[in-house]
Design an enzyme around this catalytic site. Sequence first.
Site, PDB file in Angstrom:
ATOM      1  N   SER A  52      33.173  23.708 -15.560  1.00 16.11           N
ATOM      2  CA  SER A  52      33.584  22.475 -14.904  1.00 16.11           C
ATOM      3  C   SER A  52      34.524  21.661 -15.788  1.00 16.11           C
ATOM      4  O   SER A  52      34.491  21.766 -17.021  1.00 16.11           O
ATOM      5  CB  SER A  52      32.365  21.627 -14.564  1.00 16.11           C
TER       6      SER A  52
HETATM    7  N1  SAH Z   1      27.354  24.510 -15.174  1.00 13.05           N
HETATM    8  C1  SAH Z   1      28.632  25.173 -15.370  1.00 13.05           C
HETATM    9  C2  SAH Z   1      29.455  25.251 -14.111  1.00 13.05           C
HETATM   10  C3  SAH Z   1      29.023  26.385 -13.257  1.00 13.05           C
HETATM   11  S1  SAH Z   1      29.980  26.667 -11.830  1.00 13.05           S
HETATM   12  C4  SAH Z   1      29.390  24.528 -16.512  1.00 13.05           C
HETATM   13  O1  SAH Z   1      28.748  24.116 -17.440  1.00 13.05           O
HETATM   14  O2  SAH Z   1      30.600  24.459 -16.503  1.00 13.05           O
HETATM   15  C5  SAH Z   1      28.680  26.993 -10.685  1.00 13.05           C
HETATM   16  C6  SAH Z   1      27.783  28.155 -10.979  1.00 13.05           C
HETATM   17  O3  SAH Z   1      26.812  28.179  -9.957  1.00 13.05           O
HETATM   18  C7  SAH Z   1      28.430  29.540 -10.955  1.00 13.05           C
HETATM   19  O4  SAH Z   1      28.205  30.168 -12.175  1.00 13.05           O
HETATM   20  C8  SAH Z   1      27.727  30.259  -9.817  1.00 13.05           C
HETATM   21  O5  SAH Z   1      27.527  31.645 -10.060  1.00 13.05           O
HETATM   22  C9  SAH Z   1      26.416  29.517  -9.753  1.00 13.05           C
HETATM   23  N2  SAH Z   1      25.687  29.572  -8.477  1.00 13.05           N
HETATM   24  C10 SAH Z   1      26.171  29.592  -7.222  1.00 13.05           C
HETATM   25  N3  SAH Z   1      25.175  29.609  -6.331  1.00 13.05           N
HETATM   26  C11 SAH Z   1      24.011  29.617  -7.052  1.00 13.05           C
HETATM   27  C12 SAH Z   1      22.626  29.646  -6.692  1.00 13.05           C
HETATM   28  N4  SAH Z   1      22.213  29.649  -5.424  1.00 13.05           N
HETATM   29  N5  SAH Z   1      21.718  29.643  -7.692  1.00 13.05           N
HETATM   30  C13 SAH Z   1      22.100  29.625  -8.999  1.00 13.05           C
HETATM   31  N6  SAH Z   1      23.395  29.606  -9.382  1.00 13.05           N
HETATM   32  C14 SAH Z   1      24.336  29.595  -8.424  1.00 13.05           C
END
Ligand code: SAH
Length: 204
Positions: A52
Amino acid sequence: MVEAQLRRRGIRDERVLRAMGRIPREEFVPAESRLMAYRDDPIHIGFGQTISQPYMTALMAEALELTGVETVLEVGTGCGYAAAVLGELAARVVTVEIVPALVHMARATLRRTLCDSSIAVVEGDGSLGAAAYAPFDAISVAAGAPEIPASLVEQLNDPGRLVIPVGDRADQELRVLWKQNGRIDYRVATQCRFVLLRGGEGWQ
Ligand code: SAH
């Protein structure tokens, strides 16, 4: 990053600013993206996912109003960066990721950066929460959902705070929700655009 992207845009919580200054963001991006690690943008990390934008991570962490004693659930670990930031701000973080390769990557990075002492990375569908570790004083959802998953509201402590992008791929609002005395209220913090939450309730 802390001064230009965070403080100047209104992030005030000194604990959040300090944590964002302390966690080595370059360690959480792919090697070829290291030079861009502190840019004001999300960065691709593979598997169709991103780390992010720093401002979003800070805004979400600030919205949770953590003091250091809380148990926090993060949904969507990705590279593990936000989990590391939350780990500096709370007593314990449980972070759930649905892509197994990202679970392994995040675990390895958190270990290498010595950020892993209070963080459990769990593989699974985070839209269902993490019942084995519930209740949570705070929940941060890093992927957009058409509505707030009921399991997450159930697993939120009273009092407790939850931050989540709500909407579709193109149009989302970051909602900050709080539970207190059995009541639930929310405000909209900003417009945003996260990847979409998968699984659980058959959304994608
Ligand atoms: N927290 C991260 C951003 C992650 S982006 C950071 O520090 O930058 C969002 C993430 O959510 C992705 O890795 C995706 O694979 C995950 N995701 C999507 N749907 C999900 C679900 N139902 N359960 C767990 N993770 C999920």
